[in-house]
Every structure is written in structure tokens, then in C-alpha cells.
Design a protein around this motif. Structure first.
Motif, PDB file in Angstrom:
ATOM      1  N   ALA A 245       0.883  -1.083  -0.067  1.00  0.00           N
ATOM      2  CA  ALA A 245       0.049   0.089   0.066  1.00  0.00           C
ATOM      3  C   ALA A 245       0.673   1.312  -0.048  1.00  0.00           C
ATOM      4  O   ALA A 245       0.285   2.428  -0.315  1.00  0.00           O
ATOM      5  N   ALA A 246       2.307   0.994   0.265  1.00  0.00           N
ATOM      6  CA  ALA A 246       2.971   2.321   0.324  1.00  0.00           C
ATOM      7  C   ALA A 246       3.434   2.934  -1.139  1.00  0.00           C
ATOM      8  O   ALA A 246       3.303   2.233  -1.932  1.00  0.00           O
ATOM      9  N   PRO A 247       3.726   4.262  -1.158  1.00  0.00           N
ATOM     10  CA  PRO A 247       3.878   4.864  -2.445  1.00  0.00           C
ATOM     11  C   PRO A 247       5.221   4.223  -3.065  1.00  0.00           C
ATOM     12  O   PRO A 247       5.137   4.228  -4.108  1.00  0.00           O
ATOM     13  N   PHE A 248       6.018   3.881  -2.406  1.00  0.00           N
ATOM     14  CA  PHE A 248       7.195   3.187  -3.043  1.00  0.00           C
ATOM     15  C   PHE A 248       6.955   2.042  -3.763  1.00  0.00           C
ATOM     16  O   PHE A 248       7.616   1.868  -4.844  1.00  0.00           O
ATOM     17  N   TRP A 249       6.173   1.234  -3.239  1.00  0.00           N
ATOM     18  CA  TRP A 249       5.594   0.048  -4.175  1.00  0.00           C
ATOM     19  C   TRP A 249       5.062   0.684  -5.290  1.00  0.00           C
ATOM     20  O   TRP A 249       5.374  -0.112  -6.618  1.00  0.00           O
ATOM     21  N   ILE A 250       4.409   1.609  -5.526  1.00  0.00           N
ATOM     22  CA  ILE A 250       3.730   2.083  -6.726  1.00  0.00           C
ATOM     23  C   ILE A 250       4.873   2.637  -7.495  1.00  0.00           C
ATOM     24  O   ILE A 250       4.815   2.276  -8.867  1.00  0.00           O
ATOM     25  N   VAL A 251       5.732   3.279  -6.961  1.00  0.00           N
ATOM     26  CA  VAL A 251       6.822   3.859  -7.861  1.00  0.00           C
ATOM     27  C   VAL A 251       7.800   2.662  -8.568  1.00  0.00           C
ATOM     28  O   VAL A 251       8.154   2.588  -9.654  1.00  0.00           O
ATOM     29  N   ILE A 252       8.020   1.623  -7.650  1.00  0.00           N
ATOM     30  CA  ILE A 252       8.895   0.701  -8.306  1.00  0.00           C
ATOM     31  C   ILE A 252       8.135  -0.015  -9.320  1.00  0.00           C
ATOM     32  O   ILE A 252       8.775  -0.248 -10.576  1.00  0.00           O
ATOM     33  N   HIS A 253       6.873  -0.369  -9.249  1.00  0.00           N
ATOM     34  CA  HIS A 253       6.187  -1.126 -10.307  1.00  0.00           C
ATOM     35  C   HIS A 253       5.882  -0.197 -11.337  1.00  0.00           C
ATOM     36  O   HIS A 253       5.748  -0.867 -12.483  1.00  0.00           O
ATOM     37  N   ALA A 254       5.600   1.177 -11.256  1.00  0.00           N
ATOM     38  CA  ALA A 254       5.496   1.851 -12.294  1.00  0.00           C
ATOM     39  C   ALA A 254       6.869   2.040 -13.243  1.00  0.00           C
ATOM     40  O   ALA A 254       6.701   2.063 -14.398  1.00  0.00           O
ATOM     41  N   LEU A 255       8.066   2.135 -12.654  1.00  0.00           N
ATOM     42  CA  LEU A 255       9.177   1.786 -13.190  1.00  0.00           C
ATOM     43  C   LEU A 255       9.221   0.410 -14.002  1.00  0.00           C
ATOM     44  O   LEU A 255       9.943   0.238 -15.141  1.00  0.00           O
ATOM     45  N   PHE A 256       8.992  -0.659 -13.453  1.00  0.00           N
ATOM     46  CA  PHE A 256       8.732  -1.687 -14.161  1.00  0.00           C
ATOM     47  C   PHE A 256       8.081  -1.597 -15.647  1.00  0.00           C
ATOM     48  O   PHE A 256       8.016  -2.062 -16.548  1.00  0.00           O
ATOM     49  N   ALA A 257       6.779  -0.985 -15.460  1.00  0.00           N
ATOM     50  CA  ALA A 257       5.763  -0.726 -16.556  1.00  0.00           C
ATOM     51  C   ALA A 257       6.666   0.119 -17.508  1.00  0.00           C
ATOM     52  O   ALA A 257       6.402  -0.275 -18.613  1.00  0.00           O
ATOM     53  N   LEU A 258       7.268   1.141 -17.017  1.00  0.00           N
ATOM     54  CA  LEU A 258       7.936   1.930 -17.980  1.00  0.00           C
ATOM     55  C   LEU A 258       9.166   1.058 -18.777  1.00  0.00           C
ATOM     56  O   LEU A 258       9.345   1.457 -19.874  1.00  0.00           O
ATOM     57  N   SER A 259       9.790   0.112 -17.827  1.00  0.00           N
ATOM     58  CA  SER A 259      10.807  -0.655 -18.417  1.00  0.00           C
ATOM     59  C   SER A 259      10.233  -1.457 -19.716  1.00  0.00           C
ATOM     60  O   SER A 259      10.643  -1.586 -20.635  1.00  0.00           O
ATOM     61  N   LEU A 260       9.191  -2.116 -19.328  1.00  0.00           N
ATOM     62  CA  LEU A 260       8.434  -2.967 -20.301  1.00  0.00           C
ATOM     63  C   LEU A 260       8.012  -2.367 -21.456  1.00  0.00           C
ATOM     64  O   LEU A 260       8.229  -2.775 -22.633  1.00  0.00           O
ATOM     65  N   ALA A 261       7.328  -1.276 -21.400  1.00  0.00           N
ATOM     66  CA  ALA A 261       7.050  -0.357 -22.477  1.00  0.00           C
ATOM     67  C   ALA A 261       8.126   0.049 -23.436  1.00  0.00           C
ATOM     68  O   ALA A 261       7.851  -0.098 -24.656  1.00  0.00           O
ATOM     69  N   LEU A 262       8.939   0.890 -22.728  1.00  0.00           N
ATOM     70  CA  LEU A 262       9.850   1.040 -23.507  1.00  0.00           C
ATOM     71  C   LEU A 262      11.151   0.227 -24.182  1.00  0.00           C
ATOM     72  O   LEU A 262      11.319   0.285 -25.189  1.00  0.00           O
ATOM     73  N   GLY A 263      11.050  -0.730 -23.221  1.00  0.00           N
ATOM     74  CA  GLY A 263      11.751  -1.959 -23.714  1.00  0.00           C
ATOM     75  C   GLY A 263      11.145  -2.698 -25.235  1.00  0.00           C
ATOM     76  O   GLY A 263      11.922  -3.103 -26.054  1.00  0.00           O
ATOM     77  N   LEU A 264       9.874  -2.963 -25.061  1.00  0.00           N
ATOM     78  CA  LEU A 264       9.340  -3.323 -25.992  1.00  0.00           C
ATOM     79  C   LEU A 264       9.181  -2.408 -27.397  1.00  0.00           C
ATOM     80  O   LEU A 264       9.653  -2.996 -28.426  1.00  0.00           O
ATOM     81  N   LEU A 265       9.063  -1.400 -27.178  1.00  0.00           N
ATOM     82  CA  LEU A 265       9.097  -0.283 -28.244  1.00  0.00           C
ATOM     83  C   LEU A 265      10.610  -0.108 -28.824  1.00  0.00           C
ATOM     84  O   LEU A 265      10.718  -0.349 -30.024  1.00  0.00           O
ATOM     85  N   GLY A 266      11.687  -0.254 -27.969  1.00  0.00           N
ATOM     86  CA  GLY A 266      12.921  -0.121 -28.242  1.00  0.00           C
ATOM     87  C   GLY A 266      13.162  -1.471 -29.181  1.00  0.00           C
ATOM     88  O   GLY A 266      13.907  -1.351 -30.368  1.00  0.00           O
ATOM     89  N   THR A 267      12.690  -2.327 -28.626  1.00  0.00           N
ATOM     90  CA  THR A 267      13.192  -3.739 -29.219  1.00  0.00           C
ATOM     91  C   THR A 267      12.539  -3.851 -30.541  1.00  0.00           C
ATOM     92  O   THR A 267      13.228  -4.473 -31.762  1.00  0.00           O
TER      93      THR A 267
END
Length: 208
Positions: free
Chosen positions: A38-60
């Protein structure tokens, strides 16, 4: 857009994706209690995961599309595997960013019984499968890029080895520290691919 611009856009996506992936895995909370989720840090970490996946797939996609002829059948097979693997992982990330924190704050019993979601029902099967598809896909794509001389051989080898190592780190054979170390190595290899592509736009391999 010309080939050089597409290559550099894809390269930038790979660099940011690799850096976000490595940091997110290293910083990921170990104890997944309702309070942690429930903490904000959890959301930030997983938002970074989502960013990594989105940009990684677009870049690849950008880099593979330009180099598909040189990457050959291995590259095609790898791209197909990683595409579906990353789509499945992004689905879980959507849950972890937008749904799990709400459940943790308002229905903590669900989190206490099922964790953050990766062991919830059919997800317990599909999440490991998604990881396996992704790392196998990048290993095959790296092999195709190496055989086609699309990126420097050391960079391609780093992508292949780190992908397979990351797969072991995510499996029952690994552990928390192994997963973090291999994730950092895999992220670094994606950054290396991006840097190599930025330095050498793919105009020469696009028409081969």
C-alpha cells in the motif's frame, strides 16, 4: 523518419528500459506485506517496471524491425517469444500498480492470503511462463543479432548470457540475491545494446 532516427529512438528506449529494470529489481521490497504494497514506494517501483516493459518493447521492436533481415529465423523466433512474454508481464504490472495497492489498503486479507498477485490462481503458472518467454526471446534475438553482425559480438554475447542467467535467477533454482544480480546484469546488457545501436545506426544492416 529515416533509419538513423528510428535506430536512435529504439536505442534510447533500450537504455532507459535497461536502467529502469535493473534499478527496480534491486530496489524491490523483499517482504510483501499489505503495508508494503500500500506504500507509495511500491507503486513507484512497479511504475518503473511498467516503464521498462513499455520502452523495452518499443525499443526492441524498432531495432528488430530494422535489422530483421540480418537477424534471421532466430531473431524472428526470439522477437515473437519476448513480445508475448512482455505483454503478459505488463498485465501483472498493471495489477501491481493500480489494483494491488488498493486491495492492500482496503482488503488486506486478500493480500495476506494471495500475496502481491504473482501466486494468485492461474497467475502462478502464467507469470513464470511469461518470464521464461521473455528471457528465451532475448537470448534468441541476441543470437540472431550476433550471427547477422547487427551489434558487436561482445554486446550480443552479454545479452545472451545475461538473459539465460536472469531466467535461472527467476526460477526456483535462484533466490532473491541471484534474481537481483542477474536482473541488474540483464538490464545492463539492454543498456549496452542501446548504446551500441546509438553509436552505429542500423542503416547498413537494414537493407541486407
Amino acid at each position: 523518419m529515416n533509419i538513423s532516427a528510428i535506430t536512435r529512438a529504439g536505442a534510447a528506449g533500450m537504455i532507459v528500459s535497461g536502467a529502469a529494470l535493473g534499478y527496480s529489481y534491486v530496489a524491490h521490497p523483499h517482504h510483501m506485506t499489505p503495508e508494503t504494497i500500500a506504500a507509495p514506494f511500491w507503486i513507484v517501483i512497479h511504475a518503473l517496471f511498467a516503464l521498462s516493459l513499455a520502452l523495452g518493447l518499443l525499443g526492441t521492436t524498432a531495432l528488430y524491425g530494422i535489422s530483421a533481415a540480418r537477424a534471421g529465423g532466430r531473431g524472428l523466433a526470439g522477437y515473437i517469444l519476448l513480445f508475448f512474454g512482455m505483454q503478459l508481464i505488463f498485465g501483472l504490472n498493471y495489477y501491481e500498480v493500480l489494483i494491488a495497492p488498493f486491495l492492500a489498503a482496503n482488503y488486506s486479507q486478500v493480500i495476506m492470503e494471495h500475496g502481491a498477485g504473482d501466486a494468485m490462481g492461474p497467475v502462478a503458472v502464467f507469470f513464470p511462463l511469461a518470464g521464461a518467454l521473455t528471457v528465451a526471446g532475448y537470448a534468441l534475438l541476441g543470437w540472431g543479432w550476433m550471427r547477422g553482425e547487427v551489434i558487436p559480438r561482445p554486446v550480443a554475447l552479454a545479452l545472451i548470457v545475461s538473459s539465460l542467467a536472469f531466467g535461472i535467477g527467476l526460477s526456483p533454482l535462484g533466490g532473491l540475491m541471484t534474481a537481483r544480480v542477474t536482473a541488474a546484469a540483464f538490464g545492463a546488457s539492454l543498456v549496452a545494446v542501446g548504446i551500441a545501436a546509438w553509436r552505429r545506426p542500423f542503416a547498413s544492416v537494414a537493407i541486407a
